[in-house]
Design a protein around this motif. Structure first.
Motif, PDB file in Angstrom:
ATOM      1  N   PRO A  79       3.529  -5.686  -5.330  1.00  0.00           N
ATOM      2  CA  PRO A  79       1.676  -6.041  -5.228  1.00  0.00           C
ATOM      3  C   PRO A  79       1.441  -7.030  -4.630  1.00  0.00           C
ATOM      4  O   PRO A  79       1.651  -8.153  -4.222  1.00  0.00           O
ATOM      5  CB  PRO A  79       1.781  -5.676  -6.760  1.00  0.00           C
ATOM      6  CG  PRO A  79       3.153  -5.766  -7.149  1.00  0.00           C
ATOM      7  CD  PRO A  79       4.531  -5.710  -6.169  1.00  0.00           C
ATOM      8  N   LYS A  80       0.332  -6.545  -3.555  1.00  0.00           N
ATOM      9  CA  LYS A  80      -0.339  -7.644  -3.310  1.00  0.00           C
ATOM     10  C   LYS A  80      -1.493  -8.309  -4.499  1.00  0.00           C
ATOM     11  O   LYS A  80      -1.007  -8.515  -5.932  1.00  0.00           O
ATOM     12  CB  LYS A  80      -1.952  -7.193  -2.647  1.00  0.00           C
ATOM     13  CG  LYS A  80      -1.121  -6.842  -1.683  1.00  0.00           C
ATOM     14  CD  LYS A  80      -2.494  -5.710  -0.996  1.00  0.00           C
ATOM     15  CE  LYS A  80      -2.342  -5.173   1.003  1.00  0.00           C
ATOM     16  NZ  LYS A  80      -3.085  -3.614   1.034  1.00  0.00           N
ATOM     17  N   ALA A  81      -1.534  -9.857  -4.135  1.00  0.00           N
ATOM     18  CA  ALA A  81      -2.267 -10.797  -5.091  1.00  0.00           C
ATOM     19  C   ALA A  81      -3.617 -10.115  -5.874  1.00  0.00           C
ATOM     20  O   ALA A  81      -4.376  -9.471  -5.005  1.00  0.00           O
ATOM     21  CB  ALA A  81      -2.628 -11.644  -4.288  1.00  0.00           C
ATOM     22  N   GLY A  82      -3.214 -10.124  -7.522  1.00  0.00           N
ATOM     23  CA  GLY A  82      -4.338  -8.848  -8.074  1.00  0.00           C
ATOM     24  C   GLY A  82      -4.539  -7.788  -8.152  1.00  0.00           C
ATOM     25  O   GLY A  82      -4.735  -7.413  -9.433  1.00  0.00           O
ATOM     26  N   ASP A  83      -3.593  -7.211  -7.543  1.00  0.00           N
ATOM     27  CA  ASP A  83      -2.899  -6.138  -8.314  1.00  0.00           C
ATOM     28  C   ASP A  83      -2.006  -5.536  -8.926  1.00  0.00           C
ATOM     29  O   ASP A  83      -0.625  -6.378  -8.614  1.00  0.00           O
ATOM     30  CB  ASP A  83      -2.546  -5.140  -6.519  1.00  0.00           C
ATOM     31  CG  ASP A  83      -3.792  -4.230  -5.637  1.00  0.00           C
ATOM     32  OD1 ASP A  83      -4.563  -4.347  -6.229  1.00  0.00           O
ATOM     33  OD2 ASP A  83      -2.877  -4.451  -4.690  1.00  0.00           O
ATOM     34  N   CYS A  84      -1.637  -4.317  -9.883  1.00  0.00           N
ATOM     35  CA  CYS A  84      -0.699  -4.733 -10.646  1.00  0.00           C
ATOM     36  C   CYS A  84       0.830  -3.225  -9.982  1.00  0.00           C
ATOM     37  O   CYS A  84       1.851  -4.735 -10.873  1.00  0.00           O
ATOM     38  CB  CYS A  84      -1.059  -4.018 -12.227  1.00  0.00           C
ATOM     39  SG  CYS A  84      -1.629  -2.446 -11.575  1.00  0.00           S
ATOM     40  N   CYS A  85       0.647  -2.788  -9.033  1.00  0.00           N
ATOM     41  CA  CYS A  85       2.397  -2.691  -8.632  1.00  0.00           C
ATOM     42  C   CYS A  85       1.918  -2.237  -7.524  1.00  0.00           C
ATOM     43  O   CYS A  85       0.496  -2.197  -6.466  1.00  0.00           O
ATOM     44  CB  CYS A  85       2.214  -1.080  -9.424  1.00  0.00           C
ATOM     45  SG  CYS A  85       0.968   0.015  -9.700  1.00  0.00           S
ATOM     46  N   VAL A  86       3.008  -1.370  -6.710  1.00  0.00           N
ATOM     47  CA  VAL A  86       2.948  -0.656  -5.460  1.00  0.00           C
ATOM     48  C   VAL A  86       2.598   0.236  -4.945  1.00  0.00           C
ATOM     49  O   VAL A  86       1.371   0.250  -4.557  1.00  0.00           O
ATOM     50  CB  VAL A  86       4.426  -1.082  -4.623  1.00  0.00           C
ATOM     51  CG1 VAL A  86       4.857  -2.641  -4.821  1.00  0.00           C
ATOM     52  CG2 VAL A  86       5.639   0.204  -5.444  1.00  0.00           C
ATOM     53  N   TYR A  87       1.573   0.274  -5.983  1.00  0.00           N
ATOM     54  CA  TYR A  87       1.271   1.704  -6.099  1.00  0.00           C
ATOM     55  C   TYR A  87      -0.539   1.166  -5.879  1.00  0.00           C
ATOM     56  O   TYR A  87      -1.529   2.073  -4.713  1.00  0.00           O
ATOM     57  CB  TYR A  87       1.419   2.968  -6.747  1.00  0.00           C
ATOM     58  CG  TYR A  87       2.201   3.615  -6.817  1.00  0.00           C
ATOM     59  CD1 TYR A  87       2.963   4.740  -6.093  1.00  0.00           C
ATOM     60  CD2 TYR A  87       3.782   3.521  -8.076  1.00  0.00           C
ATOM     61  CE1 TYR A  87       3.713   5.198  -5.991  1.00  0.00           C
ATOM     62  CE2 TYR A  87       4.347   3.887  -7.896  1.00  0.00           C
ATOM     63  CZ  TYR A  87       4.693   4.796  -7.025  1.00  0.00           C
ATOM     64  OH  TYR A  87       6.104   5.800  -7.305  1.00  0.00           O
ATOM     65  N   CYS A  88      -0.954   0.291  -6.243  1.00  0.00           N
ATOM     66  CA  CYS A  88      -2.120   0.246  -6.140  1.00  0.00           C
ATOM     67  C   CYS A  88      -2.381  -0.766  -4.556  1.00  0.00           C
ATOM     68  O   CYS A  88      -4.008  -0.915  -4.277  1.00  0.00           O
ATOM     69  CB  CYS A  88      -2.859  -1.108  -7.453  1.00  0.00           C
ATOM     70  SG  CYS A  88      -3.006  -0.175  -9.288  1.00  0.00           S
ATOM     71  N   SER A  89      -1.410  -1.020  -4.205  1.00  0.00           N
ATOM     72  CA  SER A  89      -1.650  -2.480  -2.637  1.00  0.00           C
ATOM     73  C   SER A  89      -1.145  -1.230  -2.240  1.00  0.00           C
ATOM     74  O   SER A  89      -1.773  -1.169  -0.911  1.00  0.00           O
ATOM     75  CB  SER A  89      -0.407  -3.198  -3.216  1.00  0.00           C
ATOM     76  OG  SER A  89      -0.858  -4.200  -3.604  1.00  0.00           O
ATOM     77  N   TYR A  90      -0.327  -0.248  -2.005  1.00  0.00           N
ATOM     78  CA  TYR A  90      -0.525   0.207  -0.617  1.00  0.00           C
ATOM     79  C   TYR A  90       0.301   1.843  -0.693  1.00  0.00           C
ATOM     80  O   TYR A  90      -0.294   2.127   0.157  1.00  0.00           O
ATOM     81  CB  TYR A  90       1.472   0.371  -0.403  1.00  0.00           C
ATOM     82  CG  TYR A  90       1.706  -1.725   0.127  1.00  0.00           C
ATOM     83  CD1 TYR A  90       0.880  -2.508   0.459  1.00  0.00           C
ATOM     84  CD2 TYR A  90       1.754  -1.783  -1.137  1.00  0.00           C
ATOM     85  CE1 TYR A  90       1.341  -3.885   0.941  1.00  0.00           C
ATOM     86  CE2 TYR A  90       2.935  -3.319  -1.522  1.00  0.00           C
ATOM     87  CZ  TYR A  90       2.038  -4.242  -0.058  1.00  0.00           C
ATOM     88  OH  TYR A  90       2.183  -5.841  -0.249  1.00  0.00           O
ATOM     89  N   GLY A  91      -0.846   2.503  -2.479  1.00  0.00           N
ATOM     90  CA  GLY A  91      -0.994   3.448  -2.632  1.00  0.00           C
ATOM     91  C   GLY A  91      -1.837   4.213  -1.921  1.00  0.00           C
ATOM     92  O   GLY A  91      -2.873   3.844  -1.661  1.00  0.00           O
ATOM     93  N   SER A  92      -1.941   5.358  -1.863  1.00  0.00           N
ATOM     94  CA  SER A  92      -3.021   6.015  -0.888  1.00  0.00           C
ATOM     95  C   SER A  92      -3.956   6.692  -3.053  1.00  0.00           C
ATOM     96  O   SER A  92      -5.181   6.522  -2.527  1.00  0.00           O
ATOM     97  CB  SER A  92      -3.045   7.663  -0.937  1.00  0.00           C
ATOM     98  OG  SER A  92      -2.114   8.604  -1.773  1.00  0.00           O
ATOM     99  N   VAL A  93      -3.625   6.372  -4.433  1.00  0.00           N
ATOM    100  CA  VAL A  93      -3.787   6.786  -4.632  1.00  0.00           C
ATOM    101  C   VAL A  93      -3.803   5.214  -6.506  1.00  0.00           C
ATOM    102  O   VAL A  93      -2.244   4.923  -6.044  1.00  0.00           O
ATOM    103  CB  VAL A  93      -3.813   8.151  -5.607  1.00  0.00           C
ATOM    104  CG1 VAL A  93      -3.938   8.244  -7.201  1.00  0.00           C
ATOM    105  CG2 VAL A  93      -3.677   8.815  -4.866  1.00  0.00           C
ATOM    106  N   LYS A  94      -4.519   5.168  -6.950  1.00  0.00           N
ATOM    107  CA  LYS A  94      -4.167   3.689  -7.810  1.00  0.00           C
ATOM    108  C   LYS A  94      -3.529   4.713  -9.087  1.00  0.00           C
ATOM    109  O   LYS A  94      -3.244   5.620  -8.818  1.00  0.00           O
ATOM    110  CB  LYS A  94      -5.300   3.207  -8.772  1.00  0.00           C
ATOM    111  CG  LYS A  94      -6.850   2.869  -6.941  1.00  0.00           C
ATOM    112  CD  LYS A  94      -5.458   0.952  -6.655  1.00  0.00           C
ATOM    113  CE  LYS A  94      -6.879   0.431  -5.755  1.00  0.00           C
ATOM    114  NZ  LYS A  94      -6.092  -0.358  -4.800  1.00  0.00           N
ATOM    115  N   CYS A  95      -2.072   3.371  -9.301  1.00  0.00           N
ATOM    116  CA  CYS A  95      -1.728   3.691 -10.463  1.00  0.00           C
ATOM    117  C   CYS A  95      -2.339   4.561 -11.817  1.00  0.00           C
ATOM    118  O   CYS A  95      -3.177   4.140 -12.278  1.00  0.00           O
ATOM    119  CB  CYS A  95      -0.764   2.848 -11.206  1.00  0.00           C
ATOM    120  SG  CYS A  95      -1.229   1.475 -11.843  1.00  0.00           S
ATOM    121  N   PRO A  96      -0.951   5.389 -12.599  1.00  0.00           N
ATOM    122  CA  PRO A  96      -2.323   6.250 -13.511  1.00  0.00           C
ATOM    123  C   PRO A  96      -2.692   5.467 -14.496  1.00  0.00           C
ATOM    124  O   PRO A  96      -4.248   5.723 -14.711  1.00  0.00           O
ATOM    125  CB  PRO A  96      -0.986   6.731 -14.201  1.00  0.00           C
ATOM    126  CG  PRO A  96      -0.691   7.174 -13.265  1.00  0.00           C
ATOM    127  CD  PRO A  96      -0.246   5.689 -12.259  1.00  0.00           C
TER     128      PRO A  96
END
Length: 70
Positions: free
Chosen positions: A42-59
């Motif tokens: 994850p990028k700094a400040g994001d909790c997971c790879v989906y929040c950083s690189y995904g088209s949809v944020k994590c659940p």
């Protein structure tokens, strides 16, 4: 509000995209691109790879954007 579980991850190194099903009970901190085999974090400040690189944020973030994740 309906939670979306499918997200397309885009590798920042090679641009490869793959649709994945996000876990609902944990954050996914690592993800290996199946094309270039780079290990994504994850990028700094994001909790997971989906929040950083995904088209949809994590659940958890979809459920409550102000609360954050995990």
């Amino acid at each position: 509000m309906e939670i979306i579980l499918e997200s397309t991850i885009t590798c920042p190194h090679c641009g490869h995209q793959k649709e994945e099903t996000m876990p609902t009970d944990a954050c996914q901190y690592f993800y290996e691109c199946e094309n270039c085999h780079q290990l994504l974090k994850p990028k700094a400040g994001d909790c997971c790879v989906y929040c950083s690189y995904g088209s949809v944020k994590c659940p958890p973030v979809q459920n409550d954007p102000n609360k954050g994740c995990c």
